[in-house]
Structure formats: C-alpha cells, structure tokens
Design a protein around this motif. Structure first.
Motif, PDB file in Angstrom:
ATOM      1  N   ILE A  95      14.106  -5.923 -17.142  1.00  0.00           N
ATOM      2  CA  ILE A  95      12.979  -6.689 -16.627  1.00  0.00           C
ATOM      3  C   ILE A  95      11.695  -5.890 -16.812  1.00  0.00           C
ATOM      4  O   ILE A  95      11.541  -4.800 -16.263  1.00  0.00           O
ATOM      5  CB  ILE A  95      13.186  -7.038 -15.141  1.00  0.00           C
ATOM      6  N   GLU A  96      10.772  -6.444 -17.580  1.00  0.00           N
ATOM      7  CA  GLU A  96       9.526  -5.757 -17.890  1.00  0.00           C
ATOM      8  C   GLU A  96       8.713  -5.483 -16.635  1.00  0.00           C
ATOM      9  O   GLU A  96       8.549  -6.350 -15.780  1.00  0.00           O
ATOM     10  CB  GLU A  96       8.686  -6.642 -18.827  1.00  0.00           C
ATOM     11  N   GLY A  97       8.192  -4.260 -16.524  1.00  0.00           N
ATOM     12  CA  GLY A  97       7.282  -3.935 -15.436  1.00  0.00           C
ATOM     13  C   GLY A  97       7.937  -3.715 -14.095  1.00  0.00           C
ATOM     14  O   GLY A  97       7.239  -3.577 -13.084  1.00  0.00           O
ATOM     15  N   MET A  98       9.253  -3.643 -14.048  1.00  0.00           N
ATOM     16  CA  MET A  98       9.962  -3.477 -12.773  1.00  0.00           C
ATOM     17  C   MET A  98      10.186  -2.000 -12.478  1.00  0.00           C
ATOM     18  O   MET A  98      10.552  -1.231 -13.361  1.00  0.00           O
ATOM     19  CB  MET A  98      11.307  -4.206 -12.816  1.00  0.00           C
ATOM     20  N   GLN A  99       9.946  -1.618 -11.234  1.00  0.00           N
ATOM     21  CA  GLN A  99      10.168  -0.242 -10.799  1.00  0.00           C
ATOM     22  C   GLN A  99      10.856  -0.249  -9.432  1.00  0.00           C
ATOM     23  O   GLN A  99      10.399  -0.922  -8.509  1.00  0.00           O
ATOM     24  CB  GLN A  99       8.847   0.520 -10.703  1.00  0.00           C
ATOM     25  N   VAL A 100      11.944   0.489  -9.317  1.00  0.00           N
ATOM     26  CA  VAL A 100      12.676   0.583  -8.053  1.00  0.00           C
ATOM     27  C   VAL A 100      12.228   1.833  -7.312  1.00  0.00           C
ATOM     28  O   VAL A 100      12.136   2.916  -7.893  1.00  0.00           O
ATOM     29  CB  VAL A 100      14.197   0.619  -8.297  1.00  0.00           C
ATOM     30  N   PHE A 101      11.947   1.682  -6.016  1.00  0.00           N
ATOM     31  CA  PHE A 101      11.519   2.793  -5.182  1.00  0.00           C
ATOM     32  C   PHE A 101      12.612   3.136  -4.173  1.00  0.00           C
ATOM     33  O   PHE A 101      13.244   2.241  -3.607  1.00  0.00           O
ATOM     34  CB  PHE A 101      10.237   2.446  -4.429  1.00  0.00           C
ATOM     35  N   SER A 102      12.794   4.408  -3.929  1.00  0.00           N
ATOM     36  CA  SER A 102      13.749   4.827  -2.908  1.00  0.00           C
ATOM     37  C   SER A 102      13.141   4.635  -1.531  1.00  0.00           C
ATOM     38  O   SER A 102      11.906   4.550  -1.387  1.00  0.00           O
ATOM     39  CB  SER A 102      14.108   6.304  -3.108  1.00  0.00           C
ATOM     40  N   PRO A 103      13.965   4.563  -0.466  1.00  0.00           N
ATOM     41  CA  PRO A 103      13.431   4.480   0.892  1.00  0.00           C
ATOM     42  C   PRO A 103      12.497   5.643   1.209  1.00  0.00           C
ATOM     43  O   PRO A 103      11.506   5.474   1.923  1.00  0.00           O
ATOM     44  CB  PRO A 103      14.687   4.514   1.765  1.00  0.00           C
ATOM     45  N   GLU A 104      12.802   6.820   0.666  1.00  0.00           N
ATOM     46  CA  GLU A 104      11.958   7.988   0.900  1.00  0.00           C
ATOM     47  C   GLU A 104      10.587   7.807   0.251  1.00  0.00           C
ATOM     48  O   GLU A 104       9.559   8.190   0.846  1.00  0.00           O
ATOM     49  CB  GLU A 104      12.643   9.245   0.351  1.00  0.00           C
ATOM     50  N   GLU A 105      10.562   7.234  -0.948  1.00  0.00           N
ATOM     51  CA  GLU A 105       9.281   6.987  -1.618  1.00  0.00           C
ATOM     52  C   GLU A 105       8.460   5.945  -0.867  1.00  0.00           C
ATOM     53  O   GLU A 105       7.241   6.096  -0.703  1.00  0.00           O
ATOM     54  CB  GLU A 105       9.532   6.523  -3.051  1.00  0.00           C
ATOM     55  N   LEU A 106       9.117   4.888  -0.415  1.00  0.00           N
ATOM     56  CA  LEU A 106       8.423   3.859   0.358  1.00  0.00           C
ATOM     57  C   LEU A 106       7.867   4.442   1.648  1.00  0.00           C
ATOM     58  O   LEU A 106       6.711   4.183   2.016  1.00  0.00           O
ATOM     59  CB  LEU A 106       9.374   2.702   0.662  1.00  0.00           C
ATOM     60  N   THR A 117       9.926  -7.703  -3.701  1.00  0.00           N
ATOM     61  CA  THR A 117       8.708  -7.861  -4.487  1.00  0.00           C
ATOM     62  C   THR A 117       7.978  -6.562  -4.788  1.00  0.00           C
ATOM     63  O   THR A 117       7.218  -6.487  -5.750  1.00  0.00           O
ATOM     64  CB  THR A 117       7.731  -8.841  -3.787  1.00  0.00           C
ATOM     65  N   VAL A 118       8.189  -5.495  -4.006  1.00  0.00           N
ATOM     66  CA  VAL A 118       7.441  -4.255  -4.243  1.00  0.00           C
ATOM     67  C   VAL A 118       7.749  -3.647  -5.614  1.00  0.00           C
ATOM     68  O   VAL A 118       6.990  -2.806  -6.098  1.00  0.00           O
ATOM     69  CB  VAL A 118       7.691  -3.196  -3.147  1.00  0.00           C
ATOM     70  N   TYR A 119       8.834  -4.089  -6.238  1.00  0.00           N
ATOM     71  CA  TYR A 119       9.177  -3.597  -7.577  1.00  0.00           C
ATOM     72  C   TYR A 119       8.037  -3.794  -8.567  1.00  0.00           C
ATOM     73  O   TYR A 119       7.945  -3.095  -9.576  1.00  0.00           O
ATOM     74  CB  TYR A 119      10.386  -4.348  -8.138  1.00  0.00           C
ATOM     75  N   PHE A 120       7.184  -4.783  -8.300  1.00  0.00           N
ATOM     76  CA  PHE A 120       6.153  -5.172  -9.256  1.00  0.00           C
ATOM     77  C   PHE A 120       4.738  -4.890  -8.757  1.00  0.00           C
ATOM     78  O   PHE A 120       3.773  -5.402  -9.316  1.00  0.00           O
ATOM     79  CB  PHE A 120       6.301  -6.662  -9.590  1.00  0.00           C
ATOM     80  N   TRP A 121       4.603  -4.080  -7.718  1.00  0.00           N
ATOM     81  CA  TRP A 121       3.290  -3.827  -7.140  1.00  0.00           C
ATOM     82  C   TRP A 121       2.527  -2.716  -7.837  1.00  0.00           C
ATOM     83  O   TRP A 121       1.334  -2.555  -7.621  1.00  0.00           O
ATOM     84  CB  TRP A 121       3.423  -3.504  -5.651  1.00  0.00           C
ATOM     85  N   GLY A 122       3.200  -1.913  -8.630  1.00  0.00           N
ATOM     86  CA  GLY A 122       2.501  -0.837  -9.333  1.00  0.00           C
ATOM     87  C   GLY A 122       2.108   0.289  -8.396  1.00  0.00           C
ATOM     88  O   GLY A 122       2.946   1.071  -7.955  1.00  0.00           O
ATOM     89  N   ASP A 123       0.825   0.380  -8.069  1.00  0.00           N
ATOM     90  CA  ASP A 123       0.295   1.433  -7.209  1.00  0.00           C
ATOM     91  C   ASP A 123       0.580   1.098  -5.747  1.00  0.00           C
ATOM     92  O   ASP A 123      -0.156   0.326  -5.121  1.00  0.00           O
ATOM     93  CB  ASP A 123      -1.207   1.584  -7.444  1.00  0.00           C
TER      94      ASP A 123
END
Length: 214
Positions: free
Chosen positions: A166-177, A124-130
């Motif tokens: 998928i609109e508004g989807m962003q993938v974060f790396s483990p390092e970014e998280l 779900t974090v793909y869609f959390w934005g900030d």
C-alpha cells in the motif's frame, strides 16, 4: 496474476478511496473494522453530551457508533477522500441535525480551538505522515482535559505485509505513538494491546481528567 493485480489495485484505496473500487473498500472497512473499533472505544468513559471528532471517518460506521455513545452530543467526521465524505454523509443522513462530515486532513482541521471533548482515529494514522504536526493539530481542537484515542490493527513497523503493498503507508509502534503524543503536549498516555498487533493508545490534553468534563 490478474487477481493479484486487482487486489493490489483495491488495496491502494485504503489510503484514499475513490470511484467504484473506493466504495468497495469503504463497505469492507465499515464491516471489517467494527470489532477493532468497539474494542478501542471501550477504553474511554464516554459522556452523553460530548462533542466528538473522528479523523479518517471512512465509510461512516464509526460515526454511527459515536452518535450512539454520545446521544445528547455532536459528532463530526473528516476524511481526505471526497468519496469517503459523501459515503459517510449518506451513512449518517438521519442524524444530520447533530452530525457533519467535511473533507480535511489530520494536520489541517477545519475547526476552532477547544471545539471537542474527544477525538478518535481508527486505522488511519498510517497515512498521516508527520505525526507531531498532526498531533499538535488534534491538541489544538481538544478542550482542556480532552481525550484522544488512536487505534490501530497493526503496530509492528517491522512487519511489511501491508506497507510493501500500500503506497504511502507507515506503521508506528505504540512506543512511537506515545513519544509523539508526549512531544505534542499530551498527558496521561496509556497503551492497550490485543493479540499480536492490535494497539490502542489514549491520551489527554493537559489539566483535565480522562472524562473531559467541562
């Protein structure tokens, strides 16, 4: 072309399921996310009396698994989609005495400070934005020593297989998280990987142990 358009239309309900296609997506999520959810949850030492919050609860299958892991506790779920909220409420109806589901977003949780022993976020974090804003809100509702679990099927920002569709989807790396968690005051950050992209990150609020004992 028609089939491709249908699939693309269905994929948009990954973010905020709605209507018939949304219910189709929720059923698919309940089944398709099961292996990832079990793998991610295995990295936490669950306690029977815990109060747990699942953000982005979708179709409610994860809520049932959390209720099993915390048989003497309470489990809450939130989702931005009204369709998901109703779907999850029906899914967990037999546990109404210790499970509730509300419509809310990760950056504006309808709970008081230090309300939960653990917070989970599966796919779900793909869609959390900030992330920083959302993670700060998660930290607020966690007890001292509370555990935050983030689990993602995709963790390579360079792979646009789904983000391009998928609109508004962003993938974060483990390092970014991990960096966002540290910036938000979390400690004891640990990263687990499975296969090419499955990733699970656990973290604690300060001055506590991973078991979040009171």
């Amino acid at each position: 072309m028609k089939k491709r358009n249908f699939i693309n239309s269905l994929l948009q309900h990954t973010r905020r399921p709605d209507g018939f296609l949304g219910r189709m997506m929720l059923r698919g999520m309940n089944n398709g996310h099961a292996p990832l959810t079990r793998w991610g949850a295995a990295h936490i030492e669950w306690q029977p009396q815990w109060c747990v919050l699942d953000i982005g609860c979708g179709g409610g299958a994860t809520l049932l698994r959390l209720l099993e892991r915390c048989p003497d506790g309470m489990v809450c779920g939130v989702d931005a989609s009204p369709e998901s909220v109703e779907f999850s409420r029906r899914k967990t109806a037999r546990y109404a005495d210790r499970c509730s589901v509300e419509q809310a977003t990760a950056d504006d949780l309808p709970y008081g400070d230090r309300a939960f022993n653990a917070v989970t976020a599966f796919e779900t974090v793909y869609f959390w934005g900030d992330l920083h804003r959302a993670f700060a809100e998660v930290a607020r509702v966690l007890k001292p020593g509370g555990v935050f679990l983030v689990c993602c099927e995709m963790s390579n920002p360079g792979n646009d297989t789904w983000t391009s569709r998928i609109e508004g989807m962003q993938v974060f790396s483990p390092e970014e998280l991990s960096a966002a968690l540290a910036d938000s005051g979390f400690t004891d950050i640990a990263v687990y990987r499975r296969g090419k992209e499955n990733c699970c990150v656990t973290a604690c609020t300060p001055d506590g142990r991973r078991t979040a004992e009171e």
